[in-house]
Design a protein around this motif. Structure first.
Motif, PDB file in Angstrom:
ATOM      1  N   PRO A   1       0.831  -1.212   0.000  1.00 11.53           N
ATOM      2  CA  PRO A   1       0.000   0.000   0.000  1.00 11.53           C
ATOM      3  C   PRO A   1       0.867   1.263   0.000  1.00 11.53           C
ATOM      4  O   PRO A   1       1.921   1.301   0.632  1.00 11.53           O
ATOM      5  CB  PRO A   1      -0.804  -0.129   1.291  1.00 11.53           C
ATOM      6  CG  PRO A   1      -0.858  -1.601   1.559  1.00 11.53           C
ATOM      7  CD  PRO A   1       0.474  -2.129   1.103  1.00 11.53           C
ATOM      8  N   GLN A   2       0.390   2.276  -0.709  1.00  9.18           N
ATOM      9  CA  GLN A   2       1.130   3.528  -0.835  1.00  9.18           C
ATOM     10  C   GLN A   2       0.455   4.639  -0.033  1.00  9.18           C
ATOM     11  O   GLN A   2      -0.772   4.715   0.036  1.00  9.18           O
ATOM     12  CB  GLN A   2       1.222   3.931  -2.304  1.00  9.18           C
ATOM     13  CG  GLN A   2       1.948   2.927  -3.158  1.00  9.18           C
ATOM     14  CD  GLN A   2       3.381   2.728  -2.722  1.00  9.18           C
ATOM     15  OE1 GLN A   2       4.180   3.666  -2.711  1.00  9.18           O
ATOM     16  NE2 GLN A   2       3.734   1.492  -2.349  1.00  9.18           N
ATOM     17  N   ARG A   3       1.291   5.502   0.525  1.00 11.87           N
ATOM     18  CA  ARG A   3       0.785   6.574   1.383  1.00 11.87           C
ATOM     19  C   ARG A   3       0.537   7.851   0.583  1.00 11.87           C
ATOM     20  O   ARG A   3       1.326   8.241  -0.257  1.00 11.87           O
ATOM     21  CB  ARG A   3       1.802   6.871   2.500  1.00 11.87           C
ATOM     22  CG  ARG A   3       1.322   7.863   3.539  1.00 11.87           C
ATOM     23  CD  ARG A   3       2.390   8.069   4.618  1.00 11.87           C
ATOM     24  NE  ARG A   3       1.900   8.927   5.677  1.00 11.87           N
ATOM     25  CZ  ARG A   3       1.874  10.255   5.619  1.00 11.87           C
ATOM     26  NH1 ARG A   3       2.352  10.872   4.540  1.00 11.87           N
ATOM     27  NH2 ARG A   3       1.403  10.970   6.623  1.00 11.87           N
ATOM     28  N   ALA A   4      -0.589   8.493   0.875  1.00 12.01           N
ATOM     29  CA  ALA A   4      -0.924   9.815   0.332  1.00 12.01           C
ATOM     30  C   ALA A   4      -0.931   9.850  -1.189  1.00 12.01           C
ATOM     31  O   ALA A   4      -0.261  10.668  -1.820  1.00 12.01           O
ATOM     32  CB  ALA A   4       0.022  10.877   0.894  1.00 12.01           C
ATOM     33  N   ILE A   5      -1.690   8.948  -1.803  1.00  8.50           N
ATOM     34  CA  ILE A   5      -1.893   8.993  -3.248  1.00  8.50           C
ATOM     35  C   ILE A   5      -2.740  10.221  -3.562  1.00  8.50           C
ATOM     36  O   ILE A   5      -3.854  10.363  -3.050  1.00  8.50           O
ATOM     37  CB  ILE A   5      -2.571   7.707  -3.752  1.00  8.50           C
ATOM     38  CG1 ILE A   5      -1.667   6.497  -3.496  1.00  8.50           C
ATOM     39  CG2 ILE A   5      -2.936   7.816  -5.219  1.00  8.50           C
ATOM     40  CD1 ILE A   5      -2.299   5.160  -3.855  1.00  8.50           C
ATOM     41  N   THR A   6      -2.218  11.109  -4.388  1.00 12.69           N
ATOM     42  CA  THR A   6      -2.814  12.434  -4.555  1.00 12.69           C
ATOM     43  C   THR A   6      -3.364  12.637  -5.965  1.00 12.69           C
ATOM     44  O   THR A   6      -2.606  12.602  -6.941  1.00 12.69           O
ATOM     45  CB  THR A   6      -1.757  13.520  -4.259  1.00 12.69           C
ATOM     46  OG1 THR A   6      -1.208  13.300  -2.958  1.00 12.69           O
ATOM     47  CG2 THR A   6      -2.378  14.907  -4.322  1.00 12.69           C
ATOM     48  N   PRO A   7      -4.681  12.864  -6.090  1.00 12.23           N
ATOM     49  CA  PRO A   7      -5.267  13.118  -7.410  1.00 12.23           C
ATOM     50  C   PRO A   7      -4.615  14.285  -8.141  1.00 12.23           C
ATOM     51  O   PRO A   7      -4.305  15.314  -7.539  1.00 12.23           O
ATOM     52  CB  PRO A   7      -6.735  13.428  -7.085  1.00 12.23           C
ATOM     53  CG  PRO A   7      -6.999  12.657  -5.820  1.00 12.23           C
ATOM     54  CD  PRO A   7      -5.715  12.781  -5.036  1.00 12.23           C
ATOM     55  N   ARG A   8      -4.386  14.074  -9.445  1.00 17.13           N
ATOM     56  CA  ARG A   8      -3.803  15.037 -10.379  1.00 17.13           C
ATOM     57  C   ARG A   8      -2.299  15.194 -10.249  1.00 17.13           C
ATOM     58  O   ARG A   8      -1.709  15.997 -10.979  1.00 17.13           O
ATOM     59  CB  ARG A   8      -4.496  16.390 -10.344  1.00 17.13           C
ATOM     60  CG  ARG A   8      -5.991  16.324 -10.557  1.00 17.13           C
ATOM     61  CD  ARG A   8      -6.395  15.518 -11.773  1.00 17.13           C
ATOM     62  NE  ARG A   8      -6.035  16.171 -13.047  1.00 17.13           N
ATOM     63  CZ  ARG A   8      -6.212  15.639 -14.250  1.00 17.13           C
ATOM     64  NH1 ARG A   8      -6.706  14.418 -14.363  1.00 17.13           N
ATOM     65  NH2 ARG A   8      -5.879  16.302 -15.341  1.00 17.13           N
ATOM     66  N   GLN A   9      -1.679  14.436  -9.354  1.00 20.28           N
ATOM     67  CA  GLN A   9      -0.241  14.276  -9.435  1.00 20.28           C
ATOM     68  C   GLN A   9       0.021  13.176 -10.470  1.00 20.28           C
ATOM     69  O   GLN A   9      -0.906  12.584 -11.004  1.00 20.28           O
ATOM     70  CB  GLN A   9       0.346  13.896  -8.076  1.00 20.28           C
ATOM     71  CG  GLN A   9       0.364  15.037  -7.068  1.00 20.28           C
ATOM     72  CD  GLN A   9       1.435  16.064  -7.382  1.00 20.28           C
ATOM     73  OE1 GLN A   9       2.610  15.793  -7.368  1.00 20.28           O
ATOM     74  NE2 GLN A   9       0.992  17.296  -7.675  1.00 20.28           N
ATOM     75  N   SER A  10       1.277  12.907 -10.752  1.00 21.58           N
ATOM     76  CA  SER A  10       1.603  11.904 -11.760  1.00 21.58           C
ATOM     77  C   SER A  10       2.152  10.631 -11.142  1.00 21.58           C
ATOM     78  O   SER A  10       2.871  10.675 -10.139  1.00 21.58           O
ATOM     79  CB  SER A  10       2.638  12.466 -12.748  1.00 21.58           C
ATOM     80  OG  SER A  10       2.068  13.458 -13.568  1.00 21.58           O
ATOM     81  N   VAL A  11       1.793   9.511 -11.735  1.00 29.18           N
ATOM     82  CA  VAL A  11       2.443   8.248 -11.441  1.00 29.18           C
ATOM     83  C   VAL A  11       3.357   7.963 -12.627  1.00 29.18           C
ATOM     84  O   VAL A  11       2.924   8.021 -13.785  1.00 29.18           O
ATOM     85  CB  VAL A  11       1.412   7.097 -11.224  1.00 29.18           C
ATOM     86  CG1 VAL A  11       0.446   6.956 -12.385  1.00 29.18           C
ATOM     87  CG2 VAL A  11       2.132   5.785 -10.942  1.00 29.18           C
ATOM     88  N   VAL A  12       4.629   7.696 -12.355  1.00 25.84           N
ATOM     89  CA  VAL A  12       5.627   7.550 -13.413  1.00 25.84           C
ATOM     90  C   VAL A  12       6.246   6.158 -13.301  1.00 25.84           C
ATOM     91  O   VAL A  12       6.591   5.704 -12.210  1.00 25.84           O
ATOM     92  CB  VAL A  12       6.700   8.650 -13.319  1.00 25.84           C
ATOM     93  CG1 VAL A  12       7.746   8.489 -14.415  1.00 25.84           C
ATOM     94  CG2 VAL A  12       6.036  10.024 -13.426  1.00 25.84           C
TER      95      VAL A  12
END
Length: 368
Positions: A339-350
């Motif tokens: 699990p990942q912490r603080a997944i933030t909408p409109r940031q990028s996953v690269v």
């Protein structure tokens, strides 16, 4: 031979095959200045380009970018290289800043640096450089290229491939990153040895058009207050706020909520109800999710085969995490091994395959 020397040797041999006319994007900082210096040593025909992207003055009436432009000019004069300034303030306003404001108003946390690289530096500036007769554009980014592929910079603390995942291989084939094979201390040492006037200049941080100003104070000039309540994950009201767009997922400070126990963190933002949801404790379950949905995928070269087993990161400073990526139409479903912490909408996953940056996408929302 140490690893820096080895990388430098390989880079020098590769670039010295043919002298080129190269436009160097100068910011007035040590990185782009050192990039210019290294290309000068290799015998290329160079000219410097300084971009002015923001039309605003400080309290004393001085242009915010003026000092940086003066520093860039001084480096060019020292190295006897032609220097030009180009004004892309309108393009920046239309293609980056208005998009940034729209996303903020929707309660999101956009990344204008990624959009700036795609729409301004590696599009408008790139096209300008070619129009002025350059064969290629060089920048001070800590990245590397290989056959049109984007690779991470050697220095793990400075690698900037996260911000360049939208740049296509057709452009990368005509881009140079002269310091991508170096670590930051080595870059500063080279700049000092060359007597570049910016060798000790501090790195710029934060969003370029905000600079050293307070983020909230800046936003208040463009977006009205939208007060709402601050609520805990179990529905208890513990305070109020002036607008959810002043906060980002995972933020610790600035809520005005204290008391006994562990610190509080922003866990979610509800634009419709204007609620700011907070959780107590850095490891609160509400701050974590095992997966995310992403849209607007962009691949540096060809689209990969799915399911894609790779590593990914959801913010610039994060270490890449193992994951599996599935695709449905233009939507990606990314499931992490942990699990990942603080997944933030409109940031990028690269996404990465070893040192190679494959591409990325815009995070829509975390999911389970």
């Amino acid at each position: 031979m140490n690893k820096n020397s080895n990388h430098c040797f390989i880079y020098t041999i590769r670039c010295k095959i043919m002298a080129m006319k190269i436009a160097v994007a100068l910011s007035g900082g040590v990185d782009s200045s050192t990039a210019l210096y290294l290309l000068k040593k290799e015998g290329h025909d160079l000219f410097g380009l300084f971009m002015k992207n923001w039309e605003e003055e400080d309290r004393e009436g001085h242009c915010i970018a003026e000092k940086d432009a003066e520093d860039a000019r001084a480096v060019c004069e020292l190295l006897d290289i032609p220097f030009y300034t180009v004004n892309f303030a309108k393009e920046y306003w239309d293609n980056v800043f208005t998009h940034f404001l729209k996303e903020i108003e929707l309660g999101h946390t956009p990344n204008p640096d990624i959009l700036c690289n795609r729409e301004i530096k590696f599009k408008v500036l790139f096209e300008k450089a070619l129009a002025l007769g350059a064969d290629a554009l060089a920048t001070g980014h800590y990245c590397q290229t290989q056959n049109g592929q984007l690779h991470k910079g050697l220095d793990p603390n400075k690698d900037q491939s996260y911000f360049l995942y939208t740049i296509k291989s057709s452009t990368l084939n005509r881009v140079h990153f002269p310091i991508g094979h170096l670590e930051k201390p080595h870059v500063r040492a080279l700049a000092e040895k060359a007597s570049l006037p910016v060798f000790s200049k501090k790195d710029s941080t934060g969003i370029c058009f905000i600079g050293k100003r307070n983020f909230r104070t800046f936003l208040e000039k463009y977006i009205p207050h939208e007060p709402g309540i601050i609520e805990t994950t179990d529905g208890k009201q513990v305070g109020t706020h002036d607008g959810i767009y002043y906060y980002t997922i995972g933020q610790r400070k600035g809520m005005g909520v204290g008391g006994p126990g562990e610190p509080w963190f922003v866990a979610a933002k509800d634009k419709k109800s204007r609620k700011l949801i907070i959780a107590q404790g850095e490891d609160h379950p509400a701050l974590f999710a095992p997966a995310l949905i992403a849209t607007e995928p962009s691949w540096v070269t060809e689209e990969p085969t799915f399911p894609l087993h790779c590593r990914a990161k959801i913010r610039y400073r994060q270490t890449e995490q193992p994951c599996t990526v599935e695709k449905s139409r233009d939507t990606l479903h990314v499931r992490f091994d942990e699990p990942q912490r603080a997944i933030t909408p409109r940031q990028s996953v690269v996404f990465y395959d070893g040192p190679r940056c494959l591409g990325g996408a815009i995070i829509d929302h975390p999911t389970h």
